[in-house]
Design a protein around this motif. Sequence first.
Motif, short mmCIF file in Angstrom:
data_model
loop_
_atom_site.label_atom_id
_atom_site.label_comp_id
_atom_site.label_asym_id
_atom_site.label_seq_id
_atom_site.Cartn_x
_atom_site.Cartn_y
_atom_site.Cartn_z
N GLY A 8 -70.60 -1.07 -34.78
CA GLY A 8 -70.75 -3.27 -34.39
C GLY A 8 -71.95 -3.58 -35.49
N SER A 9 -71.64 -4.40 -36.52
CA SER A 9 -72.28 -4.43 -38.15
C SER A 9 -72.51 -6.35 -37.90
CB SER A 9 -71.26 -4.16 -38.95
OG SER A 9 -70.11 -5.27 -39.55
N GLY A 10 -72.86 -6.39 -36.30
CA GLY A 10 -73.57 -7.53 -35.58
C GLY A 10 -74.90 -7.72 -36.25
N LEU A 11 -75.17 -9.01 -35.96
CA LEU A 11 -77.34 -8.88 -35.61
C LEU A 11 -77.46 -7.46 -34.97
CD1 LEU A 11 -77.36 -12.32 -35.49
CD2 LEU A 11 -77.56 -11.04 -37.37
N ASP A 31 -67.14 -0.52 -37.61
CA ASP A 31 -66.88 -1.58 -37.35
C ASP A 31 -65.25 -2.03 -37.58
OD1 ASP A 31 -68.84 -4.83 -37.29
OD2 ASP A 31 -66.76 -4.75 -37.31
N LYS A 32 -64.67 -2.26 -36.80
CA LYS A 32 -63.22 -2.53 -36.60
C LYS A 32 -62.86 -3.25 -37.42
CE LYS A 32 -62.72 -5.65 -32.11
NZ LYS A 32 -62.32 -5.87 -31.31
N ASN A 33 -63.85 -4.54 -37.82
CA ASN A 33 -63.23 -5.64 -38.52
C ASN A 33 -62.95 -5.31 -40.52
OD1 ASN A 33 -62.94 -7.42 -36.08
ND2 ASN A 33 -65.16 -8.18 -37.14
N ASN A 34 -62.18 -5.68 -40.75
CA ASN A 34 -62.32 -5.26 -42.26
C ASN A 34 -63.72 -6.55 -42.73
OD1 ASN A 34 -61.83 -8.29 -42.03
ND2 ASN A 34 -59.96 -7.68 -43.34
N HIS A 35 -64.54 -6.48 -42.25
CA HIS A 35 -65.96 -7.20 -42.74
C HIS A 35 -67.40 -6.92 -42.27
CE1 HIS A 35 -66.18 -10.00 -39.76
NE2 HIS A 35 -64.71 -9.90 -39.99
N GLY A 196 -76.25 -18.34 -45.98
CA GLY A 196 -75.07 -17.27 -44.91
C GLY A 196 -75.49 -16.80 -44.18
N TYR A 197 -74.47 -16.09 -43.19
CA TYR A 197 -75.51 -15.20 -42.52
C TYR A 197 -74.67 -14.01 -43.03
CZ TYR A 197 -76.79 -18.51 -38.53
OH TYR A 197 -77.38 -19.04 -37.74
N THR A 198 -73.28 -14.26 -43.49
CA THR A 198 -73.08 -12.30 -43.74
C THR A 198 -73.95 -12.06 -44.87
OG1 THR A 198 -70.85 -13.45 -43.60
CG2 THR A 198 -70.92 -11.66 -44.94
N LYS A 199 -74.57 -13.04 -45.71
CA LYS A 199 -74.87 -12.56 -47.22
C LYS A 199 -76.74 -11.95 -46.77
CE LYS A 199 -76.44 -12.03 -51.19
NZ LYS A 199 -75.46 -10.60 -51.49
N GLN A 208 -80.30 2.50 -49.06
CA GLN A 208 -79.71 3.91 -49.41
C GLN A 208 -79.21 5.21 -48.27
OE1 GLN A 208 -82.77 5.71 -51.64
NE2 GLN A 208 -83.47 5.85 -50.01
N ASN A 209 -80.03 4.68 -47.08
CA ASN A 209 -79.39 5.29 -46.40
C ASN A 209 -78.39 5.41 -45.03
OD1 ASN A 209 -81.83 7.23 -46.51
ND2 ASN A 209 -83.09 6.93 -45.23
N ILE A 210 -77.91 3.11 -45.42
CA ILE A 210 -77.29 3.22 -44.38
C ILE A 210 -75.66 3.30 -45.45
CG2 ILE A 210 -76.42 1.03 -43.52
CD1 ILE A 210 -79.24 0.00 -43.69
N ASP A 211 -74.76 3.74 -44.56
CA ASP A 211 -72.97 3.93 -44.97
C ASP A 211 -72.58 3.42 -44.19
OD1 ASP A 211 -70.99 4.64 -46.07
OD2 ASP A 211 -71.34 6.63 -44.42
N VAL A 212 -72.02 2.05 -44.55
CA VAL A 212 -70.98 1.24 -43.85
C VAL A 212 -69.50 1.77 -43.90
CG1 VAL A 212 -70.20 -0.99 -43.22
CG2 VAL A 212 -72.47 -0.77 -44.23
N LYS A 213 -68.73 1.82 -42.16
CA LYS A 213 -67.32 2.17 -42.69
C LYS A 213 -66.53 0.73 -42.15
CE LYS A 213 -64.29 5.94 -42.27
NZ LYS A 213 -63.58 6.91 -41.45
#
Length: 381
Positions: A8-11, A31-35, A196-199, A208-213
């Motif tokens: 989960g890439s929410g808050l 994250d299951k979403n495309n964002h 905005g919140y997404t930004k 550099q230590n975070i990889d998002v899929k």
Amino acid sequence: MKKVIIVGSGLSGATCARILAENGFKVKIIDKNNHIGGNVYDEKEEGIFVQKYGPHIFHTNSQEVYDFLSKYTVWFPFEHQVLANIKGVYIPVPFNLDSLHALYPENQANEIEAILVNEYGKDNKVPIMELKQHSNPIIREFADFVFKTIFEHYTTKQWGRSIEQLDPNVMKRVPVYISRNKNYFTDKFQYQPANGYTKMVENMLNHQNIDVKLNTEAKDVLSFRDDGIYFENEKTDAEIIFCGAIDNLLDNKFGRLPYRTLNFVYETYEMESYQPAPVVNYTVDMEFTRISEFKKFTTPNVKSDKTIIVKEYPLEYENENQIPYYPIANENSLNTYKKYVDFVSQYPNFHLLGRLGNYKYINMDIAVSDAIKLSQKLIEK
Ligand code: UDP
């Protein structure tokens, strides 16, 4: 290097990701979403930030939460105001002394105001259910009126249940103000992210230590076996922070947890302003609960002759194609939730977090503060 997998890439997830990355963890966030961003996700349309999962307005009394998020966004000050549309008459919500004077004949309003101020003191706020149980019949009658005008219909729409079947804390979120205060919140920090919140979340995850899929269902990559948790079919000793619905992850093995979901209906109008407040609640009629007009609370100084609104139609969460926005806490559901918690507690590297993971109706600031606490615990582990 210590490892953490965050679902989960929410808050909640983004807060843990950032803090743990800065403390030497290798972070994988799926994250299951495309964002990214979970339910705070927004996009700019017609120059206006539109929140794709309903209205989000930040407020907190926590200096720590405010300072943490301030590293990832600039803010604009925003004091939220809500009106209720009572068959065409707009009154402030929370119900305040102006609401009283708008709906009662002057003499009666003056009398009730004097009794309330005498009983509670000016500038106080009182939960509606407390007012309803007052020993003074004039206060009780007033409370019954407010209950009918503001709470009864809206709550039935929102939750599909009567107020007695809900956690009493739900009603306490919106008290009655013994004042002329028009602000929906009374917190010390009331700001919205200027870009905005997404930004803001993107900035949190930019390390550099975070990889998002993205586009990745937790169920497809995580499994619980007797000897531990497997990630992509390999046993893992990484810490796992799960911010999703635990009943879904575990195929409802102890039964389904109840949630409310929402259908959002977005509309664009060729007009500068659609309604007289950022949010208007429909507390006595209509099938939707409220209309939010984004330009009035997401986008500072926007000049646009168009406006975008969203209507919220609540309904029961019934299948996994829907989004479980609100956990419904009651004795039954909390007993079921506890079975899930007991099960996962066999796995000391698995941690539940967030509105879904903790099955708790929390605001954004509590999501962040819970995530800060969990991160500290994992750093010290
Ligand atoms: N509520 C209500 N009438 C209103 C506003 C709120 O009855 O005009 C009740 C309703 O049960 C709602 C709860 O108070 O679910 C909490 O409201 P809040 O605005 O905090 O809801 P959220 O923005 O989290 O959906």
